[in-house]
Scaffold this active site. Structure first.
Site, PDB file in Angstrom:
ATOM      1  N   ASP A 424       0.866  -1.178   0.000  1.00 31.81           N
ATOM      2  CA  ASP A 424       0.000   0.000   0.000  1.00 31.81           C
ATOM      3  C   ASP A 424       0.905   1.232   0.000  1.00 31.81           C
ATOM      4  O   ASP A 424       1.901   1.288   0.741  1.00 31.81           O
ATOM      5  CB  ASP A 424      -0.900  -0.003   1.240  1.00 31.81           C
ATOM      6  CG  ASP A 424      -1.893   1.148   1.225  1.00 31.81           C
ATOM      7  OD1 ASP A 424      -2.949   0.985   0.601  1.00 31.81           O
ATOM      8  OD2 ASP A 424      -1.585   2.194   1.828  1.00 31.81           O
ATOM      9  N   ASP A 467      -4.605   2.545  -4.282  1.00 34.18           N
ATOM     10  CA  ASP A 467      -3.141   2.511  -4.272  1.00 34.18           C
ATOM     11  C   ASP A 467      -2.615   1.207  -3.705  1.00 34.18           C
ATOM     12  O   ASP A 467      -1.491   1.151  -3.192  1.00 34.18           O
ATOM     13  CB  ASP A 467      -2.592   3.707  -3.481  1.00 34.18           C
ATOM     14  CG  ASP A 467      -3.106   3.726  -2.047  1.00 34.18           C
ATOM     15  OD1 ASP A 467      -4.142   3.074  -1.773  1.00 34.18           O
ATOM     16  OD2 ASP A 467      -2.484   4.393  -1.195  1.00 34.18           O
TER      17      ASP A 467
END
Length: 547
Positions: A424, A467
């Protein structure tokens, strides 16, 4: 007096016979004009009809050859000696032109008496028949010359008809020349019709080949098969012995030969080494005709900075209309003007520079090729997007779920180890808030590039959403996974995300140990990633065992 009367009657009978013969000849030539003879059959028939109708023992027909800028004897009606001497002989326009002196012109014909023209300058092969001269001031001399230009409907010379050995033994009268001129005009019309029929047949073949290529667009999505049809169609319909289609590679730097006729792929690529920038130097608007680019060989070599090309044409003519080692390239461009590839055409069977109509047909074939490339690209893109994220071009969640299940199954069956990595991007929301979503998209694309550059061919990267990314690393344990994570972390940190904004990532790594549930493995990696993020550790490992 009886004798005188008999003589007058005999003369009238002879004149009527001449008139009938001329009319018969004229009708026969007219019939030939309306028939569908090809040139090989038409020319001997015309020569025979004119010989019979006008009473000349020898009739020679020469046709203009645009590729060579000369006239070639195509048929000789008469003696075997005359045929052997003249058939196939060539005479340039420069050698014919002095004979078309207006002082010798009568009714469109040119009669050159032997004693009024100096033939000493003429070095071409000629045939002087052996014949006995008749008596009288108008007797035909063996070295007299009589010829008639055969004119195209637009005025240029299609050929020349020469006649010799008049059966009467006399030079032609004005009436003779008027009829001969009319016969030559009809003969020219027949030749023009035959030549036009050849062009019409070529146009018909081009349309048929274009329809065949169009049909292939719906029959197959094999781009190479379609492009090969384009090459075959151009060669068969437009008379180019050598044709090739090249497409530009994904990097946009080189063109790759995908279909070819006549050439070998090596011969095509060797001409300019496939360099796209070199290719663009040939696509100069000053050489463009109907969307095609035709360059003299010297100009092409100069633009490519080469002394001579690797391949040189064989089917070359001479004169202003002759092909002379020319380069003919037809670009394939998409609707945005982006160059997709090119078609090369060489070795025209007629040794002529292509006409406007021929170039238009080439452009149509090129448009079909462009349509094929676009159609296949659209289909391949659709297939690609079924399993890939459209922004980053890495695998999507659908592909990830399938691949993870396959890897878990393989590990359970064969005891192969693998690692699942979930990452992440830290600070991504702040990047979007500060610079906007476009900057965030650019950053995601850059991160995907880092993943592709770092992973092995056997490893896979996926975007799970936002993301968050996942990696599946084959034959990988904790030490190897740690090395991969370190390299990826360093690559992400080096991404230019705007002044004063540095990206970093948190990683969770789950290592399977024996048969495990794919969902359990993903949850473990996801949990490890969040633990690493909270602890600020960058990466955390988790081991998942079978229940």
């Amino acid at each position: 007096m009886v004798a005188d009367h008999t003589g007058v009657m005999g003369a009238s009978s002879h004149q009527r016979a001449d008139t009938v013969a001329r009319l018969t000849g004229l009708l026969e030539v007219t019939r030939l004009v309306r028939s569908e003879h090809d040139l090989d059959a038409l020319l001997p028939a015309l020569a025979a009809a004119i010989s019979d109708g006008m009473g000349f023992g020898t009739v020679v027909i020469s046709l203009y050859r645009p590729a060579w800028n000369d006239f070639r004897v195509e048929t000789v009606h008469g003696s075997d000696e005359g045929r052997e001497t003249l058939l196939g002989r060539e005479r340039t326009w420069a050698q014919w032109e002095p004979l078309f002196d207006v002082k010798f012109e009568r009714h469109g014909c040119f009669f050159l008496p032997w004693d009024e023209y100096d033939w000493s300058w003429d070095t071409t092969v000629s045939y002087v028949p052996e014949m006995e001269m008749a008596e009288g001031p108008d007797a035909w001399h063996p070295e007299d010359a009589l010829f008639v230009p055969m004119l195209h409907s637009q005025g240029h010379v299609l050929g020349v008809m020469s006649v010799d050995e008049p059966i009467s033994g006399q030079r032609p009268t004005d009436d003779d020349l008027a009829v001969l001129g009319a016969l030559a005009a009809h003969a020219a019309q027949a030749v023009q019709a035959a030549q036009d029929a050849v062009q019409a047949e070529r146009h018909r073949m081009a349309l048929e080949q274009l329809l065949a290529v169009s049909a292939r667009l719906t029959e197959t999505l094999s781009i190479d098969a379609i492009l090969q049809s384009v090459c075959d169609g151009i060669s068969a319909a437009l008379g180019f012995h050598n044709v090739a289609v090249q497409l530009i590679d994904e990097a946009g730097k080189r063109s790759v030969t995908r279909a070819v006729v006549g050439w070998t792929p090596k011969e095509v690529g060797a001409s300019y080494n496939g360099d796209v920038e070199a290719l663009r130097r040939l696509l100069d608007p000053q050489f463009e005709v109907e969307g095609c680019f035709l360059l003299p060989s010297s100009e092409a070599c100069s633009r490519l900075a080469i002394e001579r090309p690797a391949y040189r044409s064989v089917c070359n003519g001479r004169g202003p209309l002759g092909w002379d080692h020319h380069w003919l390239v037809i670009p394939l461009s998409d609707r945005h003007g982006r160059l997709l590839g090119v078609i090369w055409a060489d070795e025209p069977e007629d040794c002529l520079l292509p006409s406007t109509q021929r170039l238009q047909a080439l452009r149509m074939f090129a448009n079909q090729a462009t349509t094929a490339v676009a159609s296949v690209a659209a289909y391949e893109e659709m297939q690609f997007l079924a399993d890939h994220d459209p922004l980053t071009r890495v695998g999507n969640r659908r592909a990830f779920t399938r691949r993870l299940s396959e890897e878990v199954h393989r590990a359970a069956r064969y005891g192969q180890r693998f690692a699942l990595v979930v990452l992440d991007v830290d600070g991504f929301k702040a990047l979007n808030d500060r610079y906007g979503h476009l900057a965030g998209d650019i950053a995601l694309e850059s991160i995907a590039d880092v993943l592709r550059d770092t992973l092995r061919r056997s490893d896979c990267a996926f975007r799970l959403g936002g993301d968050e990314f996942a990696l599946i690393l084959e034959q990988t344990g904790a030490p190897e996974a740690a090395l991969v994570v370190d390299r990826i972390g360093a690559g992400i940190a080096a991404v230019d995300a705007g002044a004063g904004h540095m990206l970093r990532a948190s990683f969770g790594v789950a290592l399977g140990n024996g048969p495990v549930d794919p969902e359990a493995l993903l949850q473990a990696a996801d949990a490890a990633m969040y633990e690493a993020k909270r602890a600020g550790e960058g990466v955390r490992f988790a081991t998942v065992t079978a229940d």
